[in-house]
Design a protein around this motif. Structure first.
Motif, PDB file in Angstrom:
ATOM      1  N   ILE A  67      76.267  10.111   8.537  1.00 33.55           N
ATOM      2  CA  ILE A  67      74.970   9.229   8.610  1.00 33.55           C
ATOM      3  C   ILE A  67      75.655   8.112   7.946  1.00 33.55           C
ATOM      4  O   ILE A  67      75.812   7.774   6.652  1.00 33.55           O
ATOM      5  N   ALA A  68      76.161   7.086   8.601  1.00 33.27           N
ATOM      6  CA  ALA A  68      76.748   5.756   8.186  1.00 33.27           C
ATOM      7  C   ALA A  68      75.678   5.025   7.267  1.00 33.27           C
ATOM      8  O   ALA A  68      74.427   5.034   7.276  1.00 33.27           O
ATOM      9  N   GLY A  69      76.294   4.283   6.344  1.00 37.10           N
ATOM     10  CA  GLY A  69      75.555   3.351   5.673  1.00 37.10           C
ATOM     11  C   GLY A  69      74.471   2.558   6.386  1.00 37.10           C
ATOM     12  O   GLY A  69      74.934   2.289   7.896  1.00 37.10           O
ATOM     13  N   LYS A  70      73.518   1.792   5.979  1.00 41.69           N
ATOM     14  CA  LYS A  70      72.677   0.840   6.663  1.00 41.69           C
ATOM     15  C   LYS A  70      71.955   1.722   7.796  1.00 41.69           C
ATOM     16  O   LYS A  70      71.698   0.752   8.699  1.00 41.69           O
ATOM     17  N   THR A  71      71.792   2.949   7.792  1.00 35.85           N
ATOM     18  CA  THR A  71      71.219   3.595   8.976  1.00 35.85           C
ATOM     19  C   THR A  71      70.002   4.345   8.404  1.00 35.85           C
ATOM     20  O   THR A  71      70.078   5.402   7.647  1.00 35.85           O
ATOM     21  N   ALA A  72      69.008   4.188   8.848  1.00 35.39           N
ATOM     22  CA  ALA A  72      67.715   4.978   8.716  1.00 35.39           C
ATOM     23  C   ALA A  72      67.627   6.202   9.445  1.00 35.39           C
ATOM     24  O   ALA A  72      68.288   6.306  10.427  1.00 35.39           O
ATOM     25  N   HIS A  73      67.399   7.530   8.684  1.00 35.69           N
ATOM     26  CA  HIS A  73      67.398   8.789   9.362  1.00 35.69           C
ATOM     27  C   HIS A  73      66.209   9.623   9.000  1.00 35.69           C
ATOM     28  O   HIS A  73      65.784   9.371   7.980  1.00 35.69           O
ATOM     29  N   ARG A  74      66.068  10.467  10.102  1.00 37.71           N
ATOM     30  CA  ARG A  74      64.971  11.685   9.967  1.00 37.71           C
ATOM     31  C   ARG A  74      65.627  12.838  10.753  1.00 37.71           C
ATOM     32  O   ARG A  74      66.196  12.634  11.609  1.00 37.71           O
TER      33      ARG A  74
END
Length: 187
Positions: free
Chosen positions: A130-137
């Motif tokens: 999960i790269a930086g500047k990435t929202a995730h769920r």
């Protein structure tokens, strides 16, 4: 300094450390994340949706440090929408993270800083960057608990408000017994 070692059960993702931490998220704590608010209100607010456990071998905010943890999302749905985590992005936006799936089936939903949305299937052995500047769920799309391990920078922090405010742009819904990813305006 906290202990610099812990025991991980690689078969199930469990963690043993005298300094490990944990939390439980119940349905009643997840107001506003499921599309069908009426169905959510009719459900038992004490229903456990997911558990998180983690180890902080350095103090929070330590630049260059790492944390390790695991999450278990139980199977279930609110209406047709599968159980999922709250979703977050990192408070220090450029911080990345790894998720490694141990058991179950699920989906990692991601929205980058430019609003591009994508999703990745999660199954035992899958590893997700999960790269930086990435929202995730993460969403449990199976009928068993979904377990995954995570490693993230100790200075990353968690910003849940950004996802609560903007959402991720898609919903993972059950459709004819299978998961479907639908844009918010289609769900």
């Amino acid at each position: 300094m906290v202990s610099s070692s812990a025991i991980v059960n690689w078969a199930d993702g469990s963690l043993e450390s005298p300094t490990s931490l944990s939390s439980i998220k119940k349905l009643g704590q997840l107001e506003g994340i499921f599309r069908d608010a009426e169905c959510w209100q009719r459900m038992d607010p004490e229903t456990v949706v997911y558990r998180v456990w983690w180890w902080e071998p350095v103090a929070q905010g330590t630049e260059g440090g790492l944390f390790w943890g695991g999450t278990e999302i139980l199977p279930g749905r609110v209406g047709k929408e599968y159980f999922m985590t709250h979703g977050h992005q990192h408070a220090v936006l450029d911080r990345a993270e790894f998720y490694g799936t141990v058991a179950g089936k699920g989906m990692l939903v991601l929205r980058d800083e430019n609003g591009r949305i994508r999703h990745e299937e999660m199954s035992p052995g899958s590893l997700h960057y999960i790269a930086g500047k990435t929202a995730h769920r993460v969403v449990n799309t199976g009928d068993r608990p979904l377990r995954f391990m995570a490693c993230w920078p100790s200075d990353a922090g968690h910003d849940y408000a950004a996802v609560a405010e903007k959402g991720l742009g898609v919903r993972v819904m059950e459709n004819d017994g299978k998961p479907s990813v639908l844009r918010d305006d289609e769900a």
